[in-house]
Scaffold this motif. Sequence first.
Motif, short mmCIF file in Angstrom:
data_model
loop_
_atom_site.label_atom_id
_atom_site.label_comp_id
_atom_site.label_asym_id
_atom_site.label_seq_id
_atom_site.Cartn_x
_atom_site.Cartn_y
_atom_site.Cartn_z
N ARG A 440 -36.60 35.09 76.32
CA ARG A 440 -35.80 35.97 75.46
C ARG A 440 -34.34 35.54 75.54
O ARG A 440 -33.72 35.65 76.59
CB ARG A 440 -35.94 37.43 75.90
CG ARG A 440 -35.10 38.40 75.07
CD ARG A 440 -35.04 39.77 75.74
NE ARG A 440 -34.31 40.73 74.95
CZ ARG A 440 -32.98 40.83 74.92
NH1 ARG A 440 -32.23 40.01 75.65
NH2 ARG A 440 -32.40 41.74 74.16
N SER A 467 -45.27 38.98 73.96
CA SER A 467 -44.05 38.67 73.22
C SER A 467 -44.27 38.85 71.73
O SER A 467 -45.40 38.71 71.22
CB SER A 467 -43.62 37.22 73.49
OG SER A 467 -44.56 36.31 72.96
N GLN A 476 -39.07 38.81 71.97
CA GLN A 476 -38.79 40.10 72.59
C GLN A 476 -40.05 40.59 73.29
O GLN A 476 -41.15 40.11 73.06
CB GLN A 476 -38.35 41.13 71.53
CG GLN A 476 -36.99 40.85 70.92
CD GLN A 476 -36.60 41.92 69.90
OE1 GLN A 476 -37.41 42.33 69.08
NE2 GLN A 476 -35.35 42.36 69.95
#
Length: 544
Positions: A440, A467, A476
């Motif tokens: 990330r 993710s 994210q």
Amino acid sequence: MRLHNSDMAQQYQAKGYWADRLLIDFLEAAVSRTPDKLAIVDDRFGPVTYRALQERVWRLAMALHQRGIGVGDRFILALPNWQQAPTIMLALSYLGAIGVHMPVLGREHEFEGVLRVTGARGIIVPARYHGYDYVAMIDSIALGHEVLELKVAVAPESSPPGWIDFEALVEEADTAIPDRAWRPGADDITSVLFTSGSSGDPKGAVHSANTLNAFNATVAPIYGFGPDSVIFMAASLGFSGGLIHGPRLAIYLGATLILQESWNAEQALQTMAEEGAAFTLFTPTLLHDLLESEAFPEYGPRLVLQLILCGGANVPRHLLRLARERLPNTLTSVIWGMTEGIGTACRIQDSPEYITGTDGKPFLGTELDILDPAGERLTPGVEGELIMRGPQRFLGYFGRPELDDEVFLPDGWLRTGDLGTIDSAGYVKISGRRKEIIIRGGANISPAEVETALSSDPRIRQISIVSVPNRRLGEQLYACIVPDQTGLDLTLDDLKQIAEQAGLAKYKWPEHIQIVESLPMTPGGKVVRRVLQEQVHAVFVSDE
């Protein structure tokens, strides 16, 4: 430790990748050549020349020696992009002590793990940064680590009990020049760089002066960098990329380093244009922000950047094409590598198809190959696990010999955990990761680590972190939760509160949540993360 075998070491020395010099030797050479040249400029504490930097480093080394820091002692460095970070890194080198580098964004969970693994005798942190009280946080966990004797704070408003201000420490030195007998050898451990492993436990990659200097010696000549090159670094010095391609590269070259404390695309554009920056390293997030900045039309045409290396996460191809369009006189290339060793990138003379469509070819002295699941070499173009060896390859994981057994192969080869192909011309394409790491904004995050921290809440029966794509950050965290009670309303805000209470760094907090009745499981009771990932991607709607 897994040392390089003698034949490979002799080869690296013969080719100049290993110079058997410490970083402080390069510092002293720069002082001898250009004492009044700017060494470091940071936007918080201002500029420092090479002569002034050496004097501060010497005084700090003597002060640390007087405080009992010496050969083999571990000292944690967790600072923003401030000049104090390279200053104390260099001072520790004069003493034969070991710099333990970790991101300043860490919280109780991360700091406790690094303290536990390293048994560090000293630590330096900002007193406060972005509103967070680091002194109080370290004090809350230090009682369990009696070996931690010296606690240094940068820019405290007062003198916290048990702590010393960085500037006060510098002024403690009785004499100014460290004893040369304290210096380590170029093959001794000089640094431990922490990264996240798939299990969530902290992994400290051990490096010597030779292996770290080789990161610079095998890259700088390809692009013609020298003492007149200006380096701009906004990537965090707590991560290997920012540290190695920022202060270590600048001192290796005798060049000027411009540090940006906190990321701001407009400020970065203005600074690079005004200072004539030739090189920078970005994560995809930073590169995206730069190219999309409202200030780009004003400052973009004034940039004289020769090279932007972009790494730390999967770099979208459209981003490379956009960079090529908006910065036609700059080579913007993927850099593939790890804290454990690098790596690949494209060259200025490469065709646009290679620059925007591959992850480059090996740096000087770097060997790469592809293995199938049985450990057999594969032919060009066939996907498998990437393995590497070279003068930059690390020496093992600090205090974790069981991890060494997992990654080291005979004859000095290293399993990277990345999947990809190598074509007949030697260009690499990374296609995925063998291990479950989420990247990330350039930071490695272990799903297992986050799951362990959050599952301590009694409202959560099961949790799995996967993710989801994000244009700016790359990936994210998406939390799939089976609640302890049917109908329990657990919100994202609840999850963030749990994460904060568990001491997880904020960048590891989930940003999406889904309540589910069950998770896909193997007959042995393990979550089938690949299936869950596919299920999430099928229903995920980006909030961008």
